[in-house]
Design a protein around this motif. Structure first.
Motif, PDB file in Angstrom:
ATOM      1  N   ARG A  53      39.932  28.531  37.790  1.00 28.35           N
ATOM      2  CA  ARG A  53      40.583  28.948  38.520  1.00 28.35           C
ATOM      3  C   ARG A  53      41.537  28.409  38.774  1.00 28.35           C
ATOM      4  NH1 ARG A  53      35.101  27.355  39.121  1.00 28.35           N
ATOM      5  NH2 ARG A  53      33.967  28.141  39.997  1.00 28.35           N
TER       6      ARG A  53
ATOM      7  N   GLU B 175      41.925  33.266  35.906  1.00 21.77           N
ATOM      8  CA  GLU B 175      41.085  32.897  36.931  1.00 21.77           C
ATOM      9  C   GLU B 175      40.032  33.948  36.263  1.00 21.77           C
ATOM     10  OE1 GLU B 175      40.528  36.116  40.280  1.00 21.77           O
ATOM     11  OE2 GLU B 175      42.688  34.339  40.314  1.00 21.77           O
TER      12      GLU B 175
ATOM     13  N   HIS C   8      34.921  32.672  44.579  1.00 23.45           N
ATOM     14  CA  HIS C   8      36.000  32.690  44.327  1.00 23.45           C
ATOM     15  C   HIS C   8      37.057  34.286  44.921  1.00 23.45           C
ATOM     16  CE1 HIS C   8      39.913  31.583  42.061  1.00 23.45           C
ATOM     17  NE2 HIS C   8      40.026  32.681  42.215  1.00 23.45           N
ATOM     18  N   THR C   9      36.473  35.396  44.423  1.00 25.10           N
ATOM     19  CA  THR C   9      37.348  36.487  45.266  1.00 25.10           C
ATOM     20  C   THR C   9      36.939  36.268  46.471  1.00 25.10           C
ATOM     21  OG1 THR C   9      36.678  37.837  43.032  1.00 25.10           O
ATOM     22  CG2 THR C   9      37.431  38.914  44.754  1.00 25.10           C
TER      23      THR C   9
ATOM     24  N   GLN D  45      33.684  28.952  48.417  1.00 27.49           N
ATOM     25  CA  GLN D  45      33.042  28.115  47.519  1.00 27.49           C
ATOM     26  C   GLN D  45      31.610  28.453  47.198  1.00 27.49           C
ATOM     27  OE1 GLN D  45      33.405  24.231  46.839  1.00 27.49           O
ATOM     28  NE2 GLN D  45      35.401  24.789  48.296  1.00 27.49           N
ATOM     29  N   PRO D  46      31.283  28.396  46.003  1.00 24.94           N
ATOM     30  CA  PRO D  46      30.028  29.043  45.542  1.00 24.94           C
ATOM     31  C   PRO D  46      29.615  28.504  45.594  1.00 24.94           C
ATOM     32  CG  PRO D  46      31.650  27.597  43.741  1.00 24.94           C
ATOM     33  CD  PRO D  46      32.127  27.445  45.062  1.00 24.94           C
TER      34      PRO D  46
END
Length: 406
Positions: free
Chosen positions: A202, A254, A301-302, A306-307
């Protein structure tokens, strides 16, 4: 408060997990792929679909640029090898965020990658040369010494890799160079254990998710993996440092990366890397042991969120691949016994009576696989090997074909 419009994301190729995760994060998902691979599950995983007859990059670029005028894309992503370059070309043409085309081409073209690394301070050199003519191979082996590795400059999945160990090997390979000038790369033979480092980046910061220990068979074809690798903290740190330095050198900023490294007596040397998740089920091993699925990380991310929480389900996981003598398959037994063996998570039979087993020269030549879990890497490996040993494939020579020498 003004609501932010959902991001429109083009997903090129692959299954349904990534598009489903993107939609769960509120993205408008356009799936791009071929008619042949678009199944019923894809209909529920995306909002729209762009389906073409093949993977021709120029055709995809033209169609996406045209579609962008009606449905502007915010991001273009893929986890499929065959779409990596096309996705980068589209991003560059539209000015979208993501790894630039130059970075993707460096990872695809191993000859170009070696040139860049040779000129990067702090990157350990690996002797290599692009084979333009048969004499180039003789010259290189004279400098590097045998054995020498010969491989496609743009290959993947262990396809086309040859280890030249004798003058006779070099002579035979020289004929191949004559037939395919500028297509093959010769490299010095790197002697040592092999690993892959699975990472997610990232903003140019590379998070290492796991280190995979790899096992290879004939013609450098991978026949097993285990996560976590059975290494001490010093080797782990060296592998992480080598991976981060390499990704910085090629300009990856990324997304997922799968970086293959051999630890030689002189230290880690990068074999190759890809801006996608590792294949051969490595993505599943990493998910079981760390809780991280790179497709979910990429989706978050895309989408700019937050994951999801990462919850491991096992301490260690291993995959072992089934191989068999070349020939016509007459009988396959033991998969049921293998599936019910201790610790076995899943089996993947790929060969049935009537199939032909070729000489092991690429990942596609393996006959199936099995994944097992364990409390330690040793236990996971032992369980996977013991279970796959219960599967037996009987072959006989194919009529009219000469059986390869052992």
């Amino acid at each position: 408060m003004t609501e932010t419009a959902p991001r429109t994301v083009l997903v090129l190729g692959g299954g349904t997990r990534l598009p489903k995760a993107l939609r769960a994060h509120g993205c408008h998902v356009v799936y791009g792929g071929t008619l042949a691979e678009f199944g019923p599950g894809h209909r529920d995983a995306c909002d729209e679909a762009l389906l073409l007859s093949d993977d021709d990059g120029d055709v995809w670029l033209d169609r996406v640029l045209a579609l962008h005028k009606a449905v502007p894309f915010d991001r273009v992503v893929t986890v499929r090898e065959r779409f990596l370059t096309t996705a980068a070309r589209i991003r560059d043409a539209l000015g979208l965020a993501g790894n630039p085309l130059r970075t993707v081409l460096l990872l695809k073209d191993k000859a170009l990658m070696r040139e860049v690394l040779d000129g990067t301070p702090g990157s350990p050199a690996v002797r290599a040369a692009l084979m333009r003519a048969p004499d180039d191979l003789a010259d290189f082996t004279a400098r590097a010494g045998l054995p020498v590795v010969l491989k496609p400059r743009d290959g993947s999945g262990s396809q086309g890799i040859r280890v030249l160990r004798s003058a006779a090997d070099v002579e035979r390979a020289a004929r191949l160079v004559a037939e395919t000038p500028d297509a093959l790369l010769a490299e010095e033979f790197l002697d040592g254990p092999e690993y892959s480092v699975e990472s997610f980046s990232r903003g140019g910061v590379h998070q290492v998710l796991a280190v995979t220990e790899k096992f290879t068979g004939d013609n450098a074809v991978e026949i097993g993996h285990v996560v976590p690798a059975r290494i001490d903290s010093a080797r782990h740190a060296a592998l992480v440092a080598a991976t981060r330095a390499f990704l910085d050198a090629v300009g990856l900023t990324e997304g997922p990366a799968h970086t293959e490294i051999i630890v030689t007596p002189a230290g880690p040397r990068v074999v190759e890397s890809h801006d996608r998740p590792g294949g051969d089920g490595i993505i599943d091993l990493v998910r079981e042991v760390t809780g991280a699925d790179v497709r979910d990380l990429l989706a978050a991310h895309t989408a700019g969120v937050q994951p999801p929480p990462q919850v491991p389900t096992a301490d260690a996981a291993a995959t072992w691949f089934l191989t068999a003598p070349p020939g016509l398959v007459t009988e396959v037994t033991g998969w049921q016994a293998a599936a019910t063996s201790p610790g076995v998570l899943q089996t993947d039979p790929e060969t049935a009576p009537g199939d032909t087993v070729p000489t092991l020269s690429s990942s596609e030549d393996r006959c199936g696989s099995l994944t097992a879990l364990g409390a330690t890497a040793d236990e996971a490996l032992e369980r996977a090997r013991a279970a796959i040993a219960k599967v037996h494939i009987t072959t006989q020579p194919v009529p009219g074909e000469e059986t390869p020498a052992p």
